[in-house]
Design a protein around this motif. Structure first.
Motif, PDB file in Angstrom:
ATOM      1  N   GLU A 148       0.830  -1.196   0.000  1.00 38.64           N
ATOM      2  CA  GLU A 148       0.000   0.000   0.000  1.00 38.64           C
ATOM      3  C   GLU A 148       0.867   1.250   0.000  1.00 38.64           C
ATOM      4  N   SER A 149       0.310   2.321  -0.550  1.00 39.36           N
ATOM      5  CA  SER A 149       0.962   3.625  -0.513  1.00 39.36           C
ATOM      6  C   SER A 149      -0.106   4.701  -0.636  1.00 39.36           C
ATOM      7  N   GLY A 150       0.310   5.946  -0.398  1.00 37.00           N
ATOM      8  CA  GLY A 150      -0.594   7.071  -0.594  1.00 37.00           C
ATOM      9  C   GLY A 150      -1.154   7.674   0.673  1.00 37.00           C
ATOM     10  N   GLY A 151      -0.851   7.074   1.810  1.00 41.65           N
ATOM     11  CA  GLY A 151      -1.331   7.637   3.062  1.00 41.65           C
ATOM     12  C   GLY A 151      -0.594   8.920   3.415  1.00 41.65           C
ATOM     13  N   GLY A 152      -1.101   9.588   4.453  1.00 44.27           N
ATOM     14  CA  GLY A 152      -0.461  10.816   4.904  1.00 44.27           C
ATOM     15  C   GLY A 152      -1.390  11.638   5.753  1.00 44.27           C
ATOM     16  N   GLY A 164     -12.104  17.455   5.120  1.00 44.92           N
ATOM     17  CA  GLY A 164     -12.656  17.883   3.849  1.00 44.92           C
ATOM     18  C   GLY A 164     -11.758  17.598   2.661  1.00 44.92           C
ATOM     19  N   GLY A 165     -10.531  17.208   2.934  1.00 44.11           N
ATOM     20  CA  GLY A 165      -9.582  16.939   1.860  1.00 44.11           C
ATOM     21  C   GLY A 165      -9.745  15.551   1.265  1.00 44.11           C
ATOM     22  N   SER A 166      -8.849  15.232   0.336  1.00 43.84           N
ATOM     23  CA  SER A 166      -8.905  13.962  -0.379  1.00 43.84           C
ATOM     24  C   SER A 166      -7.539  13.284  -0.370  1.00 43.84           C
ATOM     25  N   LEU A 167      -7.567  11.982  -0.455  1.00 42.96           N
ATOM     26  CA  LEU A 167      -6.375  11.169  -0.646  1.00 42.96           C
ATOM     27  C   LEU A 167      -6.739  10.009  -1.550  1.00 42.96           C
ATOM     28  N   ARG A 168      -5.756   9.523  -2.294  1.00 38.58           N
ATOM     29  CA  ARG A 168      -5.941   8.290  -3.052  1.00 38.58           C
ATOM     30  C   ARG A 168      -4.903   7.274  -2.598  1.00 38.58           C
ATOM     31  N   LEU A 169      -5.383   6.182  -2.057  1.00 36.36           N
ATOM     32  CA  LEU A 169      -4.511   5.083  -1.655  1.00 36.36           C
ATOM     33  C   LEU A 169      -4.344   4.118  -2.823  1.00 36.36           C
ATOM     34  N   SER A 170      -3.166   3.549  -2.910  1.00 35.96           N
ATOM     35  CA  SER A 170      -2.875   2.543  -3.927  1.00 35.96           C
ATOM     36  C   SER A 170      -2.431   1.257  -3.255  1.00 35.96           C
ATOM     37  N   CYS A 171      -2.766   0.159  -3.891  1.00 34.09           N
ATOM     38  CA  CYS A 171      -2.315  -1.156  -3.424  1.00 34.09           C
ATOM     39  C   CYS A 171      -1.769  -1.887  -4.646  1.00 34.09           C
ATOM     40  N   SER A 198     -13.799  14.105   0.868  1.00 37.74           N
ATOM     41  CA  SER A 198     -14.525  14.664   2.018  1.00 37.74           C
ATOM     42  C   SER A 198     -14.117  13.978   3.326  1.00 37.74           C
ATOM     43  N   LEU A 199     -12.833  13.857   3.529  1.00 35.78           N
ATOM     44  CA  LEU A 199     -12.331  13.119   4.684  1.00 35.78           C
ATOM     45  C   LEU A 199     -12.676  13.808   5.989  1.00 35.78           C
ATOM     46  N   LYS A 200     -12.910  12.976   7.008  1.00 35.03           N
ATOM     47  CA  LYS A 200     -13.280  13.437   8.336  1.00 35.03           C
ATOM     48  C   LYS A 200     -12.253  12.931   9.346  1.00 35.03           C
ATOM     49  N   ARG A 223      -6.442 -15.566   1.931  1.00 35.11           N
ATOM     50  CA  ARG A 223      -6.495 -14.116   2.130  1.00 35.11           C
ATOM     51  C   ARG A 223      -5.076 -13.619   2.373  1.00 35.11           C
ATOM     52  N   ILE A 224      -4.730 -12.585   1.635  1.00 33.81           N
ATOM     53  CA  ILE A 224      -3.396 -11.990   1.719  1.00 33.81           C
ATOM     54  C   ILE A 224      -3.548 -10.538   2.134  1.00 33.81           C
ATOM     55  N   TRP A 225      -2.664 -10.085   3.041  1.00 35.25           N
ATOM     56  CA  TRP A 225      -2.714  -8.709   3.553  1.00 35.25           C
ATOM     57  C   TRP A 225      -1.467  -7.937   3.142  1.00 35.25           C
ATOM     58  N   GLY A 226      -1.668  -6.647   2.942  1.00 30.69           N
ATOM     59  CA  GLY A 226      -0.545  -5.749   2.816  1.00 30.69           C
ATOM     60  C   GLY A 226      -0.100  -5.261   4.178  1.00 30.69           C
ATOM     61  N   GLN A 227       0.919  -4.388   4.180  1.00 32.22           N
ATOM     62  CA  GLN A 227       1.493  -3.946   5.453  1.00 32.22           C
ATOM     63  C   GLN A 227       0.801  -2.717   6.017  1.00 32.22           C
ATOM     64  N   GLY A 228      -0.024  -2.068   5.202  1.00 32.15           N
ATOM     65  CA  GLY A 228      -0.800  -0.932   5.681  1.00 32.15           C
ATOM     66  C   GLY A 228      -0.167   0.406   5.353  1.00 32.15           C
ATOM     67  N   THR A 229      -1.002   1.423   5.332  1.00 31.03           N
ATOM     68  CA  THR A 229      -0.557   2.806   5.161  1.00 31.03           C
ATOM     69  C   THR A 229      -1.402   3.680   6.081  1.00 31.03           C
ATOM     70  N   GLN A 230      -0.762   4.651   6.697  1.00 32.43           N
ATOM     71  CA  GLN A 230      -1.428   5.455   7.717  1.00 32.43           C
ATOM     72  C   GLN A 230      -2.067   6.687   7.112  1.00 32.43           C
ATOM     73  N   VAL A 231      -3.304   6.935   7.505  1.00 30.81           N
ATOM     74  CA  VAL A 231      -4.031   8.133   7.097  1.00 30.81           C
ATOM     75  C   VAL A 231      -4.423   8.906   8.351  1.00 30.81           C
ATOM     76  N   THR A 232      -4.055  10.175   8.385  1.00 23.05           N
ATOM     77  CA  THR A 232      -4.421  11.043   9.499  1.00 23.05           C
ATOM     78  C   THR A 232      -5.175  12.239   8.957  1.00 23.05           C
ATOM     79  N   VAL A 233      -6.383  12.438   9.468  1.00 24.37           N
ATOM     80  CA  VAL A 233      -7.211  13.569   9.054  1.00 24.37           C
ATOM     81  C   VAL A 233      -7.294  14.527  10.234  1.00 24.37           C
ATOM     82  N   SER A 234      -6.638  15.660  10.085  1.00 26.09           N
ATOM     83  CA  SER A 234      -6.541  16.596  11.201  1.00 26.09           C
ATOM     84  C   SER A 234      -6.201  17.979  10.681  1.00 26.09           C
ATOM     85  N   SER A 235      -6.688  18.988  11.379  1.00 25.68           N
ATOM     86  CA  SER A 235      -6.336  20.361  11.041  1.00 25.68           C
ATOM     87  C   SER A 235      -5.145  20.823  11.867  1.00 25.68           C
TER      88      SER A 235
END
Length: 115
Positions: free
Chosen positions: A6-10, A15-22, A84-86, A103-115
């Motif tokens: 996974e990638s694309g977290g942050g 109210g913003g947007s992100l696109r995660l990729s796997c 429209s992230l909250k 079932r196979i898992w990825g390692q994860g990506t962190q998303v933080t929604v904060s002002s």
């Protein structure tokens, strides 16, 4: 067997947007059903969205209308467009590939929604 990255977290403002990729490596990506899950801090992991090998999609009620799952079989990649992230969308996001009982898992990506 697939491997998933996974990638694309942050950090994003409410109210913003992100696109995660796997990105998947391995054989037969197109045969797998792909899911996104998330685990908010201190909480259980929860299912977010699914795209089947036939490109049918399903969403958790909590993200319907805001999140879109898609897949590019040519790139062996599944995406999660999050609009429209909250603050309550803050979580570690994981992708998962499922084929029959596997079932196979990825390692994860962190998303933080904060002002």
């Amino acid at each position: 067997q697939l491997q998933l990255v996974e990638s694309g977290g942050g950090l994003v403002q409410p109210g913003g947007s992100l696109r995660l990729s796997c990105a998947a490596s391995g054989r037969d990506f197109r045969l797998y059903a792909m899911d996104w899950y998330r685990q908010p801090p201190g909480k259980e992991r929860e299912w977010v969205a699914r795209i089947t090998s036939g490109a049918n999609t399903n969403y958790a009620d909590s993200v319907k209308g805001g999140f879109t799952i898609s897949s590019d079989n040519a790139k062996n990649t599944v995406y999660l467009q999050m609009n429209s992230l909250k603050p309550e969308d803050t979580a570690d996001y994981y992708c998962s590939a499922t084929l029959n009982s596997l079932r196979i898992w990825g390692q994860g990506t962190q998303v933080t929604v904060s002002s």
